[in-house]
Design a protein around this motif. Structure first.
Motif, PDB file in Angstrom:
ATOM      1  N   UNK A 233       0.610  -1.385  -0.013  1.00 24.84           N
ATOM      2  CA  UNK A 233       0.087   0.096  -0.024  1.00 24.84           C
ATOM      3  C   UNK A 233       0.789   1.249   0.150  1.00 24.84           C
ATOM      4  N   UNK A 234       2.022   1.210   0.069  1.00 21.12           N
ATOM      5  CA  UNK A 234       2.807   2.419   0.256  1.00 21.12           C
ATOM      6  C   UNK A 234       3.093   2.954  -1.145  1.00 21.12           C
ATOM      7  N   UNK A 235       2.982   4.102  -1.433  1.00 23.34           N
ATOM      8  CA  UNK A 235       2.322   4.726  -2.639  1.00 23.34           C
ATOM      9  C   UNK A 235       3.864   5.116  -3.299  1.00 23.34           C
ATOM     10  N   UNK A 236       5.050   5.199  -2.449  1.00 23.79           N
ATOM     11  CA  UNK A 236       6.330   5.445  -3.150  1.00 23.79           C
ATOM     12  C   UNK A 236       7.069   4.303  -3.011  1.00 23.79           C
ATOM     13  N   UNK A 237       6.515   3.127  -3.000  1.00 17.41           N
ATOM     14  CA  UNK A 237       7.181   1.909  -2.612  1.00 17.41           C
ATOM     15  C   UNK A 237       7.120   0.837  -3.735  1.00 17.41           C
ATOM     16  N   UNK A 238       7.867  -0.168  -4.001  1.00 15.74           N
ATOM     17  CA  UNK A 238       7.795  -1.179  -4.655  1.00 15.74           C
ATOM     18  C   UNK A 238       8.111  -2.517  -4.165  1.00 15.74           C
ATOM     19  N   UNK A 239       7.610  -3.641  -4.585  1.00 22.72           N
ATOM     20  CA  UNK A 239       7.773  -4.944  -4.153  1.00 22.72           C
ATOM     21  C   UNK A 239       8.715  -5.588  -5.093  1.00 22.72           C
ATOM     22  N   UNK A 240       9.903  -6.193  -4.752  1.00 21.39           N
ATOM     23  CA  UNK A 240      10.658  -6.982  -5.411  1.00 21.39           C
ATOM     24  C   UNK A 240      10.769  -8.549  -4.720  1.00 21.39           C
ATOM     25  N   UNK A 241      11.124  -9.368  -5.542  1.00 23.02           N
ATOM     26  CA  UNK A 241      11.143 -10.782  -5.379  1.00 23.02           C
ATOM     27  C   UNK A 241      12.451 -11.533  -6.023  1.00 23.02           C
ATOM     28  N   UNK A 242      13.195 -12.366  -5.441  1.00 18.74           N
ATOM     29  CA  UNK A 242      14.074 -13.016  -5.758  1.00 18.74           C
ATOM     30  C   UNK A 242      14.243 -14.329  -5.425  1.00 18.74           C
ATOM     31  N   UNK A 243      14.772 -15.286  -6.067  1.00 17.61           N
ATOM     32  CA  UNK A 243      15.351 -16.386  -5.226  1.00 17.61           C
ATOM     33  C   UNK A 243      15.767 -16.417  -3.910  1.00 17.61           C
ATOM     34  N   UNK A 244      15.563 -17.372  -3.188  1.00 15.93           N
ATOM     35  CA  UNK A 244      16.092 -16.979  -1.888  1.00 15.93           C
ATOM     36  C   UNK A 244      16.967 -18.174  -1.261  1.00 15.93           C
ATOM     37  N   UNK A 245      17.751 -18.021  -0.069  1.00 18.75           N
ATOM     38  CA  UNK A 245      18.666 -19.186   0.292  1.00 18.75           C
ATOM     39  C   UNK A 245      18.012 -19.651   1.868  1.00 18.75           C
ATOM     40  N   UNK A 246      16.808 -19.014   2.272  1.00 14.04           N
ATOM     41  CA  UNK A 246      16.323 -19.449   3.439  1.00 14.04           C
ATOM     42  C   UNK A 246      15.316 -20.576   3.501  1.00 14.04           C
ATOM     43  N   UNK A 247      15.260 -21.236   4.667  1.00 12.05           N
ATOM     44  CA  UNK A 247      14.444 -22.617   4.452  1.00 12.05           C
ATOM     45  C   UNK A 247      14.000 -22.928   6.090  1.00 12.05           C
ATOM     46  N   UNK A 248      12.882 -22.968   6.166  1.00 17.69           N
ATOM     47  CA  UNK A 248      12.022 -23.423   7.469  1.00 17.69           C
ATOM     48  C   UNK A 248      12.281 -24.771   7.710  1.00 17.69           C
TER      49      UNK A 248
ATOM     50  N   UNK B 221      12.940 -31.793  10.649  1.00 19.11           N
ATOM     51  CA  UNK B 221      12.037 -31.749   9.227  1.00 19.11           C
ATOM     52  C   UNK B 221      12.302 -30.552   8.596  1.00 19.11           C
ATOM     53  N   UNK B 222      12.631 -30.532   7.403  1.00 19.36           N
ATOM     54  CA  UNK B 222      12.438 -29.285   6.683  1.00 19.36           C
ATOM     55  C   UNK B 222      11.135 -29.064   5.956  1.00 19.36           C
ATOM     56  N   UNK B 223      10.599 -27.740   5.679  1.00 23.73           N
ATOM     57  CA  UNK B 223       9.484 -27.586   5.327  1.00 23.73           C
ATOM     58  C   UNK B 223       9.548 -26.769   3.934  1.00 23.73           C
ATOM     59  N   UNK B 224       9.931 -25.649   3.716  1.00 24.41           N
ATOM     60  CA  UNK B 224       9.778 -24.763   2.477  1.00 24.41           C
ATOM     61  C   UNK B 224      11.036 -23.776   2.453  1.00 24.41           C
ATOM     62  N   UNK B 225      11.192 -23.535   1.204  1.00 24.67           N
ATOM     63  CA  UNK B 225      12.411 -22.536   1.032  1.00 24.67           C
ATOM     64  C   UNK B 225      11.549 -21.275   0.878  1.00 24.67           C
ATOM     65  N   UNK B 226      12.103 -20.002   1.403  1.00 25.81           N
ATOM     66  CA  UNK B 226      11.247 -18.766   1.286  1.00 25.81           C
ATOM     67  C   UNK B 226      11.942 -17.939   0.227  1.00 25.81           C
ATOM     68  N   UNK B 227      11.238 -17.632  -0.891  1.00 25.81           N
ATOM     69  CA  UNK B 227      11.745 -16.566  -1.761  1.00 25.81           C
ATOM     70  C   UNK B 227      12.089 -15.179  -1.011  1.00 25.81           C
ATOM     71  N   UNK B 228      13.152 -14.421  -1.638  1.00 25.04           N
ATOM     72  CA  UNK B 228      13.127 -13.096  -0.563  1.00 25.04           C
ATOM     73  C   UNK B 228      12.182 -12.156  -1.427  1.00 25.04           C
ATOM     74  N   UNK B 229      11.502 -11.470  -0.539  1.00 29.19           N
ATOM     75  CA  UNK B 229      10.300 -10.806  -0.819  1.00 29.19           C
ATOM     76  C   UNK B 229      10.540  -9.349  -0.083  1.00 29.19           C
ATOM     77  N   UNK B 230      10.774  -8.200  -0.779  1.00 36.84           N
ATOM     78  CA  UNK B 230      10.930  -6.951  -0.159  1.00 36.84           C
ATOM     79  C   UNK B 230      10.238  -5.985  -0.383  1.00 36.84           C
ATOM     80  N   UNK B 231       9.746  -5.129   0.302  1.00 36.34           N
ATOM     81  CA  UNK B 231       9.249  -3.755   0.028  1.00 36.34           C
ATOM     82  C   UNK B 231      10.409  -2.627   0.268  1.00 36.34           C
ATOM     83  N   UNK B 232      10.617  -1.828  -1.155  1.00 36.84           N
ATOM     84  CA  UNK B 232      11.639  -0.889  -1.039  1.00 36.84           C
ATOM     85  C   UNK B 232      11.108   0.692  -1.518  1.00 36.84           C
TER      86      UNK B 232
END
Length: 563
Positions: free
Chosen positions: A295-310, A528-539
Motif C-alpha cells: 500500500x505504500x505509494x512510493x514503494x515497490x515490491x521485489x522478489x528474488x530466489x532465496x536461501x532461507x528455509x524453514x 524436518x525441513x519445510x519450504x524455501x522462502x523467496x526473498x520478498x522486499x518492499x523498498x
C-alpha cells in the motif's frame, strides 16, 4: 567477503518467515507440485532491485534499515553472533578478498586483494596478494598477521574461542607471509572445495589474539570496520545502530552519509514501512505484511530466489526424541504441504518443499534426497509408533515404559507466523498420539536462553544457506557437538560423506558426495525441513541498488537515492 557460517534466521530480521494465514486442516491442503514449483523458482531472478550507475545516484542521505533486535552478540564470528541482523550490519562495514556475483560464482574483490590464485593443488596452496591500501578503521594496515590470528580462532585447536563454526578453517595447515606481509599464503592440510570461503580475515589481530577480547569485548559493540562504513554509535536503549562513512576507506566513496539500523518488531515492520518510518522491509512470507507493504505509494515490491528455509528441529537429548522411530513418525505426520501453501501463497510466489538440506531449490546441486520419508502419511506414522511399542493410553497420548510422547514447541513472542507454523505441527502430531504444547518466550530469550543452550524439545525457525554449502552447511548436522547442531545427534556416515565431498576439488564429484551425505541427514531426521522462502522486499522507490538477492554481495558504495 565475510566468511559466513550458515546463519540462524530468527529473533532477527526474518523471524517472521513462517506460516501466515489460518491453520489449514490436512484434508483441505492442496498438493504441491514441487517439480513445477522448482522450475518457477528457478524463473525468479537471482537479484531484484532498481539498478543504477554510480553517477546516477545522489550524494548524501540517510537510509533506515529495520532489524528485529540488537543481536545477543555483535561479534558476528562468535557462536552467539551468527544472525542475519549482524549479516546486514556488517554488509556495510566488512569485506575480504572474495565477493559473490549474482550467479553465485565468486570473483576477486579488488578493494581487498590484487589477486587470489591456486599456487598448488597438492597440497592445496592459495596465494593471496592483498591490496596494500586496505586498512582497518584506525588506519592499521590489513596484513598476514590478521589472517593468521583470525584462522587460529577457528582452527579447531583453540577451544577457548567461542566461535560459531570451525568448518573449513580446521582444514588449513598454515598461513604464512610470502614476499611481504601483504602476500598471504594459505596451505591446506586437506583440499577443500569451498576454499574461497576460508581465505579472509574479518577481525583485526588485536582482537583475535586474545580469547577474552574476542569472546566478550564485542558482544555489545560493533567490530572494527574495513569497509565503506563504520559504527558511530550503538544505542541499546532506543534500539539503534548508526553507521557512518569510514574516513579511512580507500575505495570508491559511498553515496550515503549514514545507514541507521533500527529495531522494529517483526510484527510492526510492514506497518512501519507503510508509515515511512523505515526505507525497506523484508516481508518474508507474511501475507498481511505483503498487503500492508504494497500500500505504500512510493514503494515497490521485489522478489528474488532465496536461501532461507524453514524447519522444525528436534532436540534428540530430550526423552523419546532420541528414538529414530519417533523422529521417523514425525516425518510422516507433519503436513508440510499445508504449511508451505499457507506460508508462500499469500505473497504470490512459487510454492515448493525443501527436500534437500544442503542445496536450495535454484542452487546448482539441488535434488530430492528424502526418498519418500517425509511424505505426509499419518497412517504410516501411526504404524511406525505402534511397531516401536508406543501405545495410546486412555487419554489418547501414546506411551512406552511409563514415558509419554509429551513435548513443547518453543516459539518467540510477537511472531504470529512462527506461532501459526508451530500450531500446525502441534495439530498434526497430536492427531497421531503426541501431546504437544506451545511454549511462548520473549523474543530476546528465544535463542539466548532456549535454542542455543538446548533448553527446548522442538523449535521451528529458519536457516539461511551460503554460496559455499558443502563445507559450511554440514556444520548443522556434524558433529553432534557442533555449536550449530541444535539436535545434538549425528552419524559417522554423515561425517564421512561430507568430509569426502569437501576434500575433492572436482565440483561434480563434490556435489555427488554432498548429496549422499545429505541423504544420510534426512534419514537420521534431526529436523524436518519445510519450504524455501523467496526473498520478498518492499523498498522505497527512489533507492537504487538495494533489494533482495539470493547470493550476490551488495556494493554499499553504490547504494543510495536516485538523483
Amino acid at each position: 567477503m565475510r566468511n559466513k557460517a550458515t546463519m540462524v534466521v530468527a529473533a532477527t530480521a526474518a523471524l517472521g518467515l513462517a506460516l501466515s494465514g489460518c491453520q489449514q486442516d490436512n484434508k483441505d491442503s492442496a498438493g504441491v507440485d514441487s517439480d513445477k514449483a522448482n522450475e518457477e523458482i528457478a524463473g525468479l531472478p537471482s537479484v531484484d532491485y532498481q539498478k543504477a550507475d554510480y553517477d546516477e545516484i545522489a550524494d548524501g542521505g540517510t537510509l533506515t534499515y529495520p532489524m528485529t533486535e540488537i543481536p545477543a552478540s555483535l561479534n558476528y564470528y562468535h557462536a552467539d553472533g551468527a544472525h542475519v541482523d549482524n549479516n546486514n550490519i556488517y554488509g556495510t562495514s566488512l569485506g575480504g578478498p572474495v565477493k559473490i556475483k549474482d550467479d553465485g560464482s565468486w570473483e576477486v574483490d579488488k578493494n581487498y586483494a590484487e589477486s587470489v590464485e591456486i599456487a598448488s593443488e597438492d597440497p592445496l596452496v592459495i596465494d593471496v596478494k592483498l591490496n596494500k591500501d586496505a586498512v582497518w578503521e584506525d588506519g592499521t594496515p590489513i596484513d598476514v598477521e590478521d589472517y593468521k590470528a583470525f584462522w587460529q580462532t577457528r582452527d579447531g585447536k583453540h577451544d577457548e574461542y567461542e566461535v560459531a563454526s570451525t568448518k573449513g578453517y580446521e582444514d588449513i595447515e598454515s598461513i604464512e607471509a610470502g614476499d611481504d606481509k601483504h602476500n598471504v599464503k594459505v596451505t591446506f592440510k586437506t583440499p577443500n572445495i569451498d576454499w574461497p570461503n576460508y581465505i579472509g580475515a574479518s577481525v583485526p589481530n588485536e582482537i583475535t589474539e586474545d580469547p577474552d577480547t574476542f569472546n566478550k569485548d564485542y558482544a555489545k559493540k560493533v567490530l572494527p570496520s574495513n569497509g565503506p562504513f563504520k559504527a558511530e554509535k550503538v544505542d541499546n536503549k532506543s534500539g539503534v545502530i548508526t553507521m557512518v562513512k569510514n574516513d579511512k576507506w580507500w575505495g570508491q566513496e559511498p553515496k550515503l552519509d549514514k545507514v541507521i539500523f533500527k529495531v522494529v518488531s517483526q510484527a510492526q515492520q510492514a506497518q512501519a514501512y507503510a508509515n515511512k518510518e523505515i526505507d525497506l522491509v523484508d516481508i518474508g512470507t507474511d501475507g498481511d505484511s505483503y498487503e500492508t507493504a504494497g500500500k505504500r505509494e512510493d514503494g515497490e515490491i521485489y522478489k528474488s530466489q532465496g536461501m532461507q528455509w524453514t524447519h522444525v528441529t528436534m532436540n534428540a537429548e530430550k526423552g523419546a526424541l532420541k528414538e529414530q522411530e519417533v523422529r521417523d513418525a514425525v516425518g510422516h505426520a507433519i503436513n508440510r504441504e499445508a504449511i508451505a501453501q499457507a506460508a508462500i501463497g499469500p505473497v504470490e510466489a512459487p510454492v515448493t518443499l525443501v527436500n534437500n538440506v544442503t542445496f536450495m531449490p535454484g542452487q546448482d546441486g539441488y535434488q530430492d534426497n528424502t526418498e519418500g520419508s517425509l511424505d505426509f502419511d499419518p497412517e504410516a506414522a501411526k504404524k511406525i509408533l505402534d511397531d516401536a511399542g508406543w501405545k495410546a493410553g486412555d487419554d489418547g497420548i501414546r506411551a512406552k515404559d511409563g514415558e509419554k510422547l509429551k513435548f513443547n514447541i518453543v516459539v518467540p513472542a510477537d511472531t504470529a507466523s512462527n506461532a501459526q507454523r508451530a500450531e500446525q505441527i502441534m495439530k498434526d502430531l497430536n492427531e497421531i498420539g503426541f501431546k504437544i504444547k506451545i511454549e511462548t518466550v520473549p523474543v530476546a530469550a528465544y535463542f539466548a536462553d532456549h535454542v542455543l543452550n538446548g533448553n527446548f524439545d522442538m523449535a521451528t525457525f529458519t536457516w539461511e544457506g551460503t554460496a559455499f554449502p558443502i563445507s559450511s552447511g554440514s556444520n548443522l548436522f556434524y558433529p553432534a557437538e557442533s555449536e550449530q547442531n541444535h539436535s545434538k545427534i549425528s552419524s559417522d556416515a554423515i561425517g564421512e560423506k561430507f568430509k569426502a565431498a569437501t576434500k575433492t576439488l572436482d565440483p561434480a564429484e563434490s556435489k555427488k558426495l554432498a548429496n549422499e551425505g545429505d541423504a544420510e541427514v534426512l534419514k537420521l531426521k534431526p529436523l524436518i525441513p519445510f519450504y524455501p522462502t523467496p526473498y520478498v522486499w518492499g523498498v522505497k522507490n527512489d533507492i537504487m541498488n538495494l533489494g533482495p538477492r539470493q547470493l550476490e554481495t551488495p556494493d554499499w558504495t553504490s547504494i543510495g537515492f536516485k538523483k
